[in-house]
Design an enzyme around this catalytic site. Sequence first.
Site, PDB file in Angstrom:
ATOM      1  N   LYS A 117      43.238   5.464 -55.388  1.00 24.61           N
ATOM      2  CA  LYS A 117      42.600   6.771 -55.207  1.00 24.61           C
ATOM      3  C   LYS A 117      41.651   7.112 -56.345  1.00 24.61           C
ATOM      4  O   LYS A 117      40.611   7.735 -56.132  1.00 24.61           O
ATOM      5  CB  LYS A 117      43.672   7.855 -55.062  1.00 24.61           C
ATOM      6  CG  LYS A 117      44.474   7.748 -53.778  1.00 24.61           C
ATOM      7  CD  LYS A 117      45.562   8.817 -53.693  1.00 24.61           C
ATOM      8  CE  LYS A 117      46.349   8.691 -52.404  1.00 24.61           C
ATOM      9  NZ  LYS A 117      47.414   9.706 -52.280  1.00 24.61           N
ATOM     10  N   LYS A 200      43.179   0.845 -42.541  1.00 24.93           N
ATOM     11  CA  LYS A 200      44.123   1.831 -42.028  1.00 24.93           C
ATOM     12  C   LYS A 200      43.385   2.988 -41.378  1.00 24.93           C
ATOM     13  O   LYS A 200      42.332   3.419 -41.856  1.00 24.93           O
ATOM     14  CB  LYS A 200      44.997   2.351 -43.175  1.00 24.93           C
ATOM     15  CG  LYS A 200      46.132   3.267 -42.743  1.00 24.93           C
ATOM     16  CD  LYS A 200      46.987   3.658 -43.932  1.00 24.93           C
ATOM     17  CE  LYS A 200      48.104   4.604 -43.523  1.00 24.93           C
ATOM     18  NZ  LYS A 200      48.949   5.006 -44.668  1.00 24.93           N
ATOM     19  N   LYS A 203      42.099   9.899 -41.999  1.00 22.46           N
ATOM     20  CA  LYS A 203      41.518  11.208 -41.704  1.00 22.46           C
ATOM     21  C   LYS A 203      40.083  11.310 -42.197  1.00 22.46           C
ATOM     22  O   LYS A 203      39.302  12.123 -41.715  1.00 22.46           O
ATOM     23  CB  LYS A 203      42.350  12.304 -42.370  1.00 22.46           C
ATOM     24  CG  LYS A 203      43.837  12.227 -42.131  1.00 22.46           C
ATOM     25  CD  LYS A 203      44.597  13.110 -43.111  1.00 22.46           C
ATOM     26  CE  LYS A 203      46.087  12.881 -43.058  1.00 22.46           C
ATOM     27  NZ  LYS A 203      46.823  13.667 -44.053  1.00 22.46           N
TER      28      LYS A 203
END
Length: 342
Positions: A117, A200, A203
């Site tokens: 991240k 993956k 969102k």
Amino acid sequence: MTETTFTPRVFSGIKPSGGLTLGNYLGAIKRFVGMQGQMETVYCVVDLHAITVWQDPKELANMTREVAAGYLAAGLDPSQSILFNQSQVAAHAELGWIFNCVARVGWMNRMTQFKDKAGSNAEKVSLGLYAYPSLMAADILLYHATHVPVGEDQKQHVELTRDIAAKFNHDFGVDFFPMTEPVIEGPAMRIMNLRDGTKKMSKSGESDMERINMTDDADKIAKKFKKAKTDPEPLPETLEGLDGRPEAKNLVEIYAALNDQSAEAVIGEYAGAGWGRFKPALADLAVEKLSPIADEMARLMADPAEIDRILSEGADKAREIANPILRDTYGIVGLLRGQNQF
């Protein structure tokens, strides 16, 4: 030292950032609902985790309600499970600080999700993003949770939770926190992108066609599956034949998870079938399973006061479990607190 017997209890949570996707449903919410009645179940919207990166305050409140609506629309029953948002139970943050003082910097440096991240910008991200695994441990251990349903990408955090529990117990000579077990089972625990089967489902993907949103209506669901990327080959005779075919494997696993069957069973039914047969069948199944959830989410979101009521009542129930555990933790550590403060 006598070994403590802990009440079997499940804890898990979903972060309210972005919208809920099919990955959230199959990888988490559907499993959460299925665990109701098997043991005590405590489920949370982890809004404190969401603010480790900037969130628009109004949107955060809306997304917190949307995650709660997703839980409820998928079949979570507030009379069987505790459902609340994390920030309503202050004990999460309090135990999180104690665990900040138990966890070691070296442990945090090994957390792969932080590295993913933060990327090359690690010096500029929030301290919360770096330290959030200890808050996640607090989320779990605050309820003496014995089981946590997680995907493979979250298994490392449960391992850290066990490390923190073990160090706390050792340092203070107690058998107070359980060795929580990750529950990783069933098909489609990692739902992939409909346009790139090596990534993956997210969102935050660039195109809405990459994902199935839990708020998508029947037409959108059908369109996205019919346009999902595949390859020229028909479905194989055996599951091993999907090796090296990420998009094909993803669609087979989605079908299996939606239909509560194994991927082997899906291959057995559709072996040799072309995508002109399989994708419409998958679209029809997805519409059957998912569109009622989207409809119910829309109904719930039209009444935010009712969602807030359910979350508030859930927080009251959560505090009944959490506050005595936090009180005992303070006592073990040697921190003075009056009984009326819990």
